[in-house]
Design a protein around this motif. Structure first.
Motif, PDB file in Angstrom:
ATOM      1  N   ALA A   1       0.860  -1.188   0.000  1.00 25.69           N
ATOM      2  CA  ALA A   1       0.000   0.000   0.000  1.00 25.69           C
ATOM      3  C   ALA A   1       0.891   1.232   0.000  1.00 25.69           C
ATOM      4  O   ALA A   1       2.026   1.187   0.469  1.00 25.69           O
ATOM      5  N   MET A  45      -8.359  -0.518   5.420  1.00 32.61           N
ATOM      6  CA  MET A  45      -7.088  -0.553   4.695  1.00 32.61           C
ATOM      7  C   MET A  45      -6.631  -1.984   4.418  1.00 32.61           C
ATOM      8  O   MET A  45      -6.298  -2.338   3.291  1.00 32.61           O
ATOM      9  N   SER A  58     -13.477  -3.664   0.472  1.00 33.19           N
ATOM     10  CA  SER A  58     -12.824  -2.396   0.176  1.00 33.19           C
ATOM     11  C   SER A  58     -11.420  -2.742  -0.305  1.00 33.19           C
ATOM     12  O   SER A  58     -10.702  -3.496   0.345  1.00 33.19           O
ATOM     13  N   ASN A  88      -7.735  -1.657  -1.146  1.00 31.91           N
ATOM     14  CA  ASN A  88      -6.786  -0.571  -0.913  1.00 31.91           C
ATOM     15  C   ASN A  88      -5.330  -0.982  -1.070  1.00 31.91           C
ATOM     16  O   ASN A  88      -4.447  -0.147  -0.976  1.00 31.91           O
ATOM     17  N   THR A  89      -5.083  -2.261  -1.263  1.00 33.16           N
ATOM     18  CA  THR A  89      -3.688  -2.696  -1.358  1.00 33.16           C
ATOM     19  C   THR A  89      -3.467  -3.487  -2.643  1.00 33.16           C
ATOM     20  O   THR A  89      -4.344  -4.223  -3.091  1.00 33.16           O
ATOM     21  N   GLY A 103      -6.800   2.795  -9.331  1.00 29.28           N
ATOM     22  CA  GLY A 103      -6.030   2.383  -8.171  1.00 29.28           C
ATOM     23  C   GLY A 103      -4.546   2.292  -8.447  1.00 29.28           C
ATOM     24  O   GLY A 103      -3.753   2.093  -7.537  1.00 29.28           O
ATOM     25  N   THR A 121     -11.274   9.054  -8.263  1.00 30.72           N
ATOM     26  CA  THR A 121     -11.495   8.151  -7.126  1.00 30.72           C
ATOM     27  C   THR A 121     -12.653   7.268  -7.524  1.00 30.72           C
ATOM     28  O   THR A 121     -13.386   7.572  -8.458  1.00 30.72           O
ATOM     29  N   ASN A 138     -15.382   5.770  -5.288  1.00 27.65           N
ATOM     30  CA  ASN A 138     -16.114   5.440  -4.058  1.00 27.65           C
ATOM     31  C   ASN A 138     -17.555   5.168  -4.412  1.00 27.65           C
ATOM     32  O   ASN A 138     -18.196   5.975  -5.057  1.00 27.65           O
TER      33      ASN A 138
END
Lengths: 227, 825
Positions: free
Chosen positions: B101, B214, B220, B222-223, B281, B513, B515
């Motif tokens: 990340a 995270m 979700s 995120n990494t 991302g 983004t 979301n």
């Protein structure tokens, strides 16, 4: 028809000035048949070019139909030339990519003549010089004599009053040469003025007058009464 | 050997004596080779990404895709944090796996603050990627929660004396601020990597409880998840087993359908990421396969155009060389001898062109690098040189072979006897065809350039639904130290004389983004939510962005528009929250029109781990569709939720000088939050930046199209001068027969007009078809009919260029005295 007065033509390179024509005075009447003779380099072709308005004199006067054209610009000369003068060359100068008929028609293309009339006149002139049966052929398919007949046809199709011929028989054998000369003679009898440069005395005999040039001068002029 | 010397002398004199032809050939080829080399350097760099890892063919990254109903799939470059643990358990052929990340953090050294991007990784990270170590111990450092790995540049930046190893660095990454010990220094990574990392620390999941999404949420992402396979294992095998893996491991989503029906996991080799990985991302700038292919094609086409010049000019000259050939034959040269000679000649020309082009490449590289934003260089002591030599020889032989065959095929007897033009109809037609091809390619490139430019201008000028001028965005607002000062900053900024309005939000224009959240109307079944884009905004957002509501009102600080928090709802103290949605959402929910939507109720499930918790909204306003992201994406159904708790950006609508407003806002920021750097952008610049890559590539494309046309024109010029020469006799005859200069010019110009017109007829459909397809890649694009306009314009331009090229030469020939042409044959 035309009168050359004190006509001089000099070619200038960087250092040397070569005089091709020196104080030439010649008068040619309408309907004459004049031969110009002389050794190589005597100025025959230069003279013919000036008469044909392909070149301009360095000094002197050139009266064509009483008009002094010596100082005319190239485009002015072009207008007179295309109306009055036809050319015949030693090497025929037909365009390889065009047919016989197209080659002849070329002389009319720059005269604002409608297509139908062009076709008519081309057909007529081809009949006259006897190559109508070769109308669709390319120049490379013709003999030398035939090619020169096409060139003659091209020179007269625009009803030019004067024909300038630069050694018209130079590339032809005797029989074909004879043929062409007879054709020129016939044209002359019909009223066309002819000025011809030639090396052949026998062909010069077709002319009524012979002008001999040497080193840019007219040396002799001999008249020959017609038989 | 003697023969070779003779060839060389003959070739050299031929080049020297026909300066115009040689110049055109050499210049055309040199420009062609230069274009080719420049493009090749670009392409090689693009396809070399992450090739340098020792184990690159066994390194993969896993991407998570969501399939929301009624929306296009959303593929992320990242995947859910917990996957890594399950992955190693389920697949023995996976040797190493690590998450990665990025976190924007502050390095604190002697009371000074510096922004750095820190990579958070699992210990396996160093086993997957073979970082070149300068000093220290990678293994110990990555396994130490307080260990820090930095690259050479950072080491020098903070410890210029070269004693970085073992030193301490304080890092603030918002969720923590603590000391790290520099345990290893690595070489800077090459530019051609999607994994450009400068500092690495270990992931300590306990530290992230406040942001558990995270590393600990299945839904979700995120990494980034990298793993290396046992050599010989098949990635397809693993990809195929993913649906089962998902249903076995993913947390229950509350839906009746299996998770694998709306989540996809797919792994891609690390070498493919730059050109064909998912863009959402991705940390680094990506490339594009289309661009690479397009430019490769352009390079090849340019080289073909240059080679055609070569062929055309050589065959055109063939007739004038007929005598030489015939004499050589008479002297006993075989056809093979002659072919060798002519190909040798063309190779010699190509070699001269090659050296010219190397000089050109060196001169062009600095500008070129600036345009495309790379650091490319030509490596002499490498494969590059060999490739270039091969290319030159290839072009030389290819360009020389046809003329060689034509020339060597002459029959001497005919040529010497008749002295006739040997330019036969076949080679004339072929030459015409090749000119048509050159111009068809050039015109197609011309049109394409115009369409690309047109689309760019359209995109830049499209009404985005908000006012992008005079809008300053201040970043870093999410950082801990900034959060408590947020309201204060907004109040201070509002007091500045040139400020019209201030708001905060989680999104900023041109900062992509993704979301999303689930919403449904009371009529919709419980497990059939609509996934809609989730933007959170502060008060005055719509006023600051100049967005005119379609119906209803905006959030009002004097009304109770704040949302009910999860704890309040859980405690039974929930209330109806206010919500603004966009026009697309109105249609998607099936409301009749923006008016009809006002007052309607929407439900949003907010429970975790299967908890049944619903927040209830009432729609108070409908906003038009606003393009905050790139125009490449279709507009989503969106909601703009009022958020007073956190925000990423402050937006300032101002008048007057853009630099003055930056200084004024900066002064306040630095006074209030000295520990966080002041960062900002002007919306208008940020939106431009979105198109930076495209802009660079577009400039490159335009330049190469221009060069293609230049080369084609060089050829046309040569051909025209040759043709004029060849037609001298004809022109003489025509002039004697009364043709004026203008007639002759018309004649010659028309000869080259025909091929250009035919080229247009070929180029237009090709350009129309390909560019229509290209435009389909943009959700919002210019009308296809415009391509036709560009076609016509390009056609006219090509004609004009061709005319200008040919006219000068024709004029010279047309003005020449005909006697010269006619006197001697």
């Amino acid at each position: 028809m035309l009168k050359l007065q004190d006509l001089t033509k000099a070619y200038r390179t960087d250092e040397v000035e070569t005089v091709a024509l020196n104080n030439v005075n010649i008068e040619i009447e309408t309907g004459e048949f004049v031969a110009i003779m002389g050794p190589s380099g005597c100025g025959k072709s230069t003279l013919l070019n000036i008469i044909g308005m392909l070149d301009t004199p360095s000094s002197g006067h050139y009266f064509f139909k009483d008009e002094d054209v010596a100082g005319y610009s190239e485009s002015q000369l072009g207008v007179i030339r295309k109306q009055h003068i036809g050319f015949i060359f030693q090497s025929f100068n037909l365009i390889d990519e065009l047919t016989v008929a197209e080659n002849i028609e070329l002389a009319l293309l720059y005269h604002d003549i409608p297509a139908a009339e062009r076709k008519e006149r081309v057909a007529a002139v081809m009949d006259k010089v006897g190559i109508a049966h070769r109308a669709k052929h390319m120049p490379s398919q013709l003999s030398g004599g035939q090619q020169q007949r096409v060139a003659v046809a091209r020179a007269v199709v625009g009803n030019q009053s004067m024909i300038l011929a630069d050694e018209p028989t130079g590339n032809l054998d005797t029989a074909h040469g004879q043929e062409v000369m007879e054709m020129l003679q016939k044209l002359n009898e019909e009223g066309t003025t002819i000025v011809m440069v030639t090396h052949s005395p026998s062909h010069a005999d077709y002319a009524r007058r012979t002008i001999n040039l040497l080193d840019g001068h007219v040396v002799t002029e001999s008249m020959r009464s017609k038989i | 050997m003697m023969l070779f010397k003779n060839y060389f002398i003959s070739a050299w004199r031929n080049i020297y004596n026909h300066k115009l032809f040689s110049m055109i050939n050499i210049l055309g080829l040199a420009i062609g080779l230069t274009s080719c080399m420049l493009i090749a350097l670009f392409v090689r760099d693009e396809i070399s990404y992450d090739n340098f890892w020792a184990n690159s063919k066994n390194i993969y990254r896993m991407h998570q895709t969501f399939l929301p109903s009624g929306r296009p799939p959303m593929e992320f470059s990242a995947s859910a944090g917990p996957i890594v643990h399950a992955l190693k358990k389920d697949f023995p052929q996976i040797i190493h796996a690590s998450r990665e990340a990025r976190k924007k953090s502050t390095f604190i050294q002697n009371g000074r603050y510096f922004d750095e991007q820190v990579t958070l990784a699992d210990p396996d990270f160093i086993n997957i990627f073979d970082f070149s170590i300068i000093a220290g111990d990678l293994d110990n450092t990555i396994n130490d929660p307080n260990g820090l790995i930095i690259n050479h540049t950072l080491a020098n930046k903070y410890f210029p004396n070269g004693n970085a190893l073992g030193q301490t660095m304080t890092i603030n990454a918002d969720v923590f601020e603590r000391d790290f010990k520099i345990g290893a220094i690595i070489e800077d990574m090459p530019n051609n990597s999607q994994l450009n990392t400068v500092a690495i620390i270990k992931i300590v999941e306990e530290e992230w409880k406040s942001q558990e999404w995270m590393f600990d949420s299945w839904y979700s992402v995120n990494t980034h998840l990298y793993f290396s396979l046992n050599p010989g294992s098949d990635i397809d095998e693993i990809n195929k087993q993913m649906p089962a893996f998902i249903d076995r491991n993913f947390e229950d989503s509350g839906s009746d359908d299996p998770v694998s029906s709306f989540v996809i996991l797919n792994s891609q080799n690390v070498k493919e990421l730059h050109l064909s990985g998912p863009s959402i991302g991705e940390y680094q700038k990506m490339g594009s396969m289309t661009t690479v292919l397009t430019f490769s094609a352009v390079a090849i086409l340019i080289l073909i155009i240059a080679s055609i010049n070569f062929m055309n000019l050589s065959t055109a000259r063939a007739s004038s060389r007929a005598r030489e050939v015939s004499l050589r034959k008479v002297m006993g040269a075989s056809r093979k001898n002659l072919i060798t000679q002519f190909i040798g000649e063309s190779v010699l020309i190509t070699l001269i062109a090659l050296f010219t082009s190397i000089v050109m490449v060196e001169m062009a590289l600095p500008i070129y690098n600036e345009i495309i934003g790379k650091e490319l260089s030509f490596e002499y002591a490498s494969f590059d040189t060999i490739i270039m030599l091969l290319l030159a020889f290839g072009v030389g032989i290819l360009g020389g072979i046809y003329p060689a065959l034509v020339l060597s095929g002459f029959r001497p007897a005919e040529i010497l006897k008749t002295n006739q033009s040997t330019d036969n109809n076949v080679s004339l037609k072929l030459r015409s065809a090749l000119v048509i091809f050159q111009f068809a390619v050039s015109i197609t490139l011309f049109v394409s350039t115009a369409v690309v430019y047109g689309q760019m201008i359209y995109a830049k000028n499209k009404d985005l639904g908000f006012n992008k001028e005079n809008l300053l965005i201040i970043k870093n607002l999410y950082r801990d130290a900034a959060v408590e000062k947020r309201q204060l900053l907004v109040d201070e900024y509002k007091r500045l004389p040139n400020v019209i309005s201030v708001t905060w939000s989680n999104d900023a224009p041109g900062v992509p983004t993704e979301n999303n959240t689930s919403l449904r109307t009371p009529d919709m079944p419980e497990n059939k939510n609509l996934l809609i884009g989730n933007r959170t905004v502060g008060y005055d957002f719509f006023e600051t962005y100049d967005i005119k509501m379609l119906s209803g009102r905006t959030y009002d600080i004097n009304k109770n528009d704040q949302r009910a928090e999860a704890e309040e709802i859980r405690a039974g103290k929930g209330f109806v929250s206010s919500l603004i949605i966009n026009e697309t959402a109105v249609n998607r929910f099936g409301f009749k029109n923006p008016e009809d939507a006002i007052g309607k109720i929407l439900y949003r499930p907010i429970g975790n781990n299967g908890e049944n918790l619903i927040r209830e909204y009432q729609i108070i306003g409908v906003a038009p569709n606003v393009y905050l992201d790139t125009l490449k994406k279709e507009i989503r159904p969106e909601m703009f939720e009022l958020m007073t708790k956190y925000a990423q950006f402050i937006s300032v609508r101002f008048t007057g000088s853009p630099t003055a407003i930056v200084e004024e806002t900066r002064a306040i920021w630095e006074r209030e939050i000295p520990s966080i750097p002041f960062e900002y952008n002007h919306t208008i610049d940020q939106l431009d930046q979105q198109y930076q890559t495209e802009q660079g590539e577009m400039t490159m494309f335009a330049a190469f199209s221009g060069l293609a046309i230049l080369i084609a024109c060089l050829g046309l010029y040569g051909l025209a001068s040759f043709t004029a020469e060849r037609r001298t006799k004809e022109i003489g005859v025509r002039k004697v027969l009364g043709a004026r200069v203008i007639d002759i010019i018309k004649l010659l110009v028309w000869q080259f007009t025909k091929p250009v017109i035919i080229a247009n007829l070929i180029a237009w459909p090709v350009a129309y078809y390909t560019m229509s397809i290209w435009l389909e890649g943009f959700a919002y694009r210019i009308e296809s009919i415009l391509i036709l306009g560009f076609c016509i314009l390009s056609g006219i331009a090509a004609l004009l260029i061709a005319w200008i090229t040919v006219a000068g030469n024709s004029m010279r020939v047309a003005m020449a005295n005909p006697i010269k042409a006619l006197r001697y044959e």
